[in-house]
Design an enzyme around this catalytic site. Structure first.
Site, PDB file in Angstrom:
ATOM      1  N   TYR A  20      -1.890   0.179  10.689  1.00 26.43           N
ATOM      2  CA  TYR A  20      -2.166  -0.473   9.400  1.00 26.43           C
ATOM      3  C   TYR A  20      -0.935  -0.395   8.496  1.00 26.43           C
ATOM      4  O   TYR A  20      -0.501  -1.393   7.916  1.00 26.43           O
ATOM      5  CB  TYR A  20      -3.359   0.215   8.716  1.00 26.43           C
ATOM      6  N   GLU A  54       0.164   3.669   1.671  1.00 23.78           N
ATOM      7  CA  GLU A  54       0.203   4.144   3.063  1.00 23.78           C
ATOM      8  C   GLU A  54       1.578   3.911   3.682  1.00 23.78           C
ATOM      9  O   GLU A  54       1.938   4.560   4.665  1.00 23.78           O
ATOM     10  CB  GLU A  54      -0.869   3.431   3.899  1.00 23.78           C
ATOM     11  N   SER A  58       0.814  -1.216   0.000  1.00 16.61           N
ATOM     12  CA  SER A  58       0.000   0.000   0.000  1.00 16.61           C
ATOM     13  C   SER A  58       0.847   1.266   0.000  1.00 16.61           C
ATOM     14  O   SER A  58       1.901   1.336   0.640  1.00 16.61           O
ATOM     15  CB  SER A  58      -0.869  -0.015   1.261  1.00 16.61           C
TER      16      SER A  58
HETATM   17  P1  GDR Z   1      -6.820   5.583   3.117  1.00 16.17           P
HETATM   18  O1  GDR Z   1      -8.345   5.695   2.602  1.00 16.17           O
HETATM   19  O2  GDR Z   1      -6.723   5.768   4.576  1.00 16.17           O
HETATM   20  O3  GDR Z   1      -6.011   6.527   2.254  1.00 16.17           O
HETATM   21  O4  GDR Z   1      -6.442   4.067   2.773  1.00 16.17           O
HETATM   22  P2  GDR Z   1      -9.611   6.457   3.189  1.00 16.17           P
HETATM   23  O5  GDR Z   1     -10.549   6.582   2.057  1.00 16.17           O
HETATM   24  O6  GDR Z   1     -10.111   5.835   4.442  1.00 16.17           O
HETATM   25  O7  GDR Z   1      -9.013   7.909   3.587  1.00 16.17           O
HETATM   26  C1  GDR Z   1      -8.473   8.786   2.618  1.00 16.17           C
HETATM   27  C2  GDR Z   1      -8.224  10.152   3.238  1.00 16.17           C
HETATM   28  O8  GDR Z   1      -9.471  10.799   3.460  1.00 16.17           O
HETATM   29  C3  GDR Z   1      -9.461  11.387   4.769  1.00 16.17           C
HETATM   30  N1  GDR Z   1     -10.834  11.516   5.268  1.00 16.17           N
HETATM   31  C4  GDR Z   1     -11.667  10.504   5.580  1.00 16.17           C
HETATM   32  N2  GDR Z   1     -11.521   9.169   5.483  1.00 16.17           N
HETATM   33  C5  GDR Z   1     -12.569   8.377   5.834  1.00 16.17           C
HETATM   34  N3  GDR Z   1     -12.459   7.042   5.717  1.00 16.17           N
HETATM   35  N4  GDR Z   1     -13.755   8.893   6.307  1.00 16.17           N
HETATM   36  C6  GDR Z   1     -13.935  10.240   6.434  1.00 16.17           C
HETATM   37  O9  GDR Z   1     -15.003  10.684   6.860  1.00 16.17           O
HETATM   38  C7  GDR Z   1     -12.850  11.086   6.026  1.00 16.17           C
HETATM   39  N5  GDR Z   1     -12.687  12.441   5.979  1.00 16.17           N
HETATM   40  C8  GDR Z   1     -11.476  12.675   5.505  1.00 16.17           C
HETATM   41  C9  GDR Z   1      -8.595  10.437   5.574  1.00 16.17           C
HETATM   42  O10 GDR Z   1      -8.158  11.056   6.777  1.00 16.17           O
HETATM   43  C10 GDR Z   1      -7.504  10.111   4.584  1.00 16.17           C
HETATM   44  O11 GDR Z   1      -6.519  11.107   4.623  1.00 16.17           O
HETATM   45  C11 GDR Z   1      -6.968   3.393   1.653  1.00 16.17           C
HETATM   46  C12 GDR Z   1      -7.317   1.970   2.079  1.00 16.17           C
HETATM   47  O12 GDR Z   1      -7.975   1.295   1.021  1.00 16.17           O
HETATM   48  C13 GDR Z   1      -6.058   1.197   2.424  1.00 16.17           C
HETATM   49  O13 GDR Z   1      -6.404  -0.177   2.705  1.00 16.17           O
HETATM   50  C14 GDR Z   1      -5.101   1.256   1.238  1.00 16.17           C
HETATM   51  O14 GDR Z   1      -3.916   0.587   1.552  1.00 16.17           O
HETATM   52  C15 GDR Z   1      -4.822   2.702   0.867  1.00 16.17           C
HETATM   53  O15 GDR Z   1      -6.029   3.376   0.599  1.00 16.17           O
HETATM   54  C16 GDR Z   1      -3.930   2.807  -0.363  1.00 16.17           C
END
Ligand code: GDR
Length: 333
Positions: free
Chosen positions: A156, A134, A132
């Protein structure tokens, strides 16, 4: 002439977004697809994504668990796969602070369990590890490629980094054809509802149909390199078709903020995102990955891979699918 035997692929995490798209892709190429299925209470919703893509009837699901080595040995022995795609994980970054040990066990140790099962029973099988972006976390350089140093920012990401290096190590130690795909964020209508893109497109649909009026998100300034999962599973397969195993960054090279994703998604239904989206401090992460942008030049050059779906097309597809889901639910009453 004797008929050639169909190649066999074993997929862990087959019920997830990538597992479903990868199954569809491999079936289309004549593979026999076998998926590892973890026993769960909600067996009825297990095949939801496979069903959505119309491939549910064509994959074979077998019981097993990535935390249980002997179950994996049995599965690998019975399936005798040519290719193993390890996609199963606790994949939600935010949950990894609440459940660090579950995450370390599933996302980290699960990789050795499967590598061991393959090494013991089927060492000639080609192995794909879902790594990932990440792992870059507090990224030392931009854009990130295969040589960029890692700085994980969540339990993670630490677990994924462990799985990444174990994959590299089994390749170097035992000569296994083990590849690590460092995939940047990839989305689709099949994305889990907890991830930010689906949370947004689902909210757009509910707000547009009068079922909700607002959505609370966390950090709107976070920036990600978002691609379409359908494009990314093709890269996984391409890695395993190379004579020499290696590690590849898979990304679009375009970075967009959560705020801009909101704007695009609400614009699909002719609405102003700012009237409906709030940033809730309670949803901020203990440590954030502020910005990621991938450099997939190696995948382009060696694999001949390139993304085919633009962000705008993907957003439109996701909003449309969520509208259709909610309309169907409303029609059922
Ligand atoms: P991520 O995906 O953590 O990058 O990992 P996610 O969509 O959860 O978050 C992306 C960014 O958005 C911000 N964010 C929020 N995130 C979520 N989930 N919910 C919210 O309400 C929200 N508001 C803002 C987060 O802080 C973050 O910065 C994903 C997953 O699929 C992993 O398993 C994978 O490895 C990586 O992508 C590549």
């Amino acid at each position: 002439m004797a008929a050639t035997k169909a190649p066999v692929a074993l997929i862990t995490g087959i019920t997830g977004q990538d597992g479903a798209y990868l199954s569809q892709f491999l079936l289309g190429r004549g593979y026999r697809v076998i998926g590892l299925l973890r026993r769960s209470a909600s067996a009825d919703v297990v095949g939801e994504r496979l069903r959505w893509l119309g491939v549910h009837e064509r994959v074979q699901l077998v019981d097993g668990n990535i935390s249980d080595l002997s179950s994996l040995i049995r599965v690998v022995e019975a399936a005798a796969p040519d290719e193993v795609y390890h996609l199963a994980a606790q994949s939600f970054v935010a949950t990894s602070w609440q459940q660090p040990l579950v995450t370390a066990t599933a996302t980290g140790l699960g990789v050795i369990h499967l590598l061991e099962a393959v090494r013991i029973v089927r060492p000639m099988a080609r192995f794909y590890q879902a790594s990932s972006s990440e792992m870059f976390g507090l990224a030392a350089a931009e854009p990130q490629n295969e040589s960029t140093p890692f700085h994980p920012r969540s339990p993670y990401a630490c677990a994924k980094l462990f799985g990444h290096w174990m994959t590299v190590n089994y390749r170097e130690s035992f000569g296994m054809h083990a590849c690590s795909g460092i995939l940047f964020n990839h989305e689709s209508p099949l994305r889990g509802i907890e991830f930010v893109t689906r949370r947004i497109t689902d909210a757009v649909a509910r707000i547009h149909l009068g079922l909700a009026s607002e959505v609370r998100l966390g950090n709107l300034d976070a920036e990600r390199d978002w691609g379409h999962a359908r494009d990314y599973v093709r890269a996984m397969w391409l890695m395993l078709q190379q004579e020499i195993a290696g590690d590849y960054v898979v990304a679009t090279g375009r970075t967009t903020s959560v705020r801009e994703f909101c704007r695009l998604a609400f614009a699909e239904v002719g609405r102003d995102w700012a009237a409906h989206v709030t940033s809730d401090p309670a949803r901020l992460r203990p440590a954030e990955v502020a910005r990621l942008r991938g450099d997939a030049r190696r995948a382009r050059q060696v694999l001949g891979w390139a993304p085919e779906t633009s962000l705008e097309t993907m957003v439109a597809e996701m909003v449309e699918a969520d509208l259709a889901r909610h309309r169907a639910r409303l029609a059922r009453g």
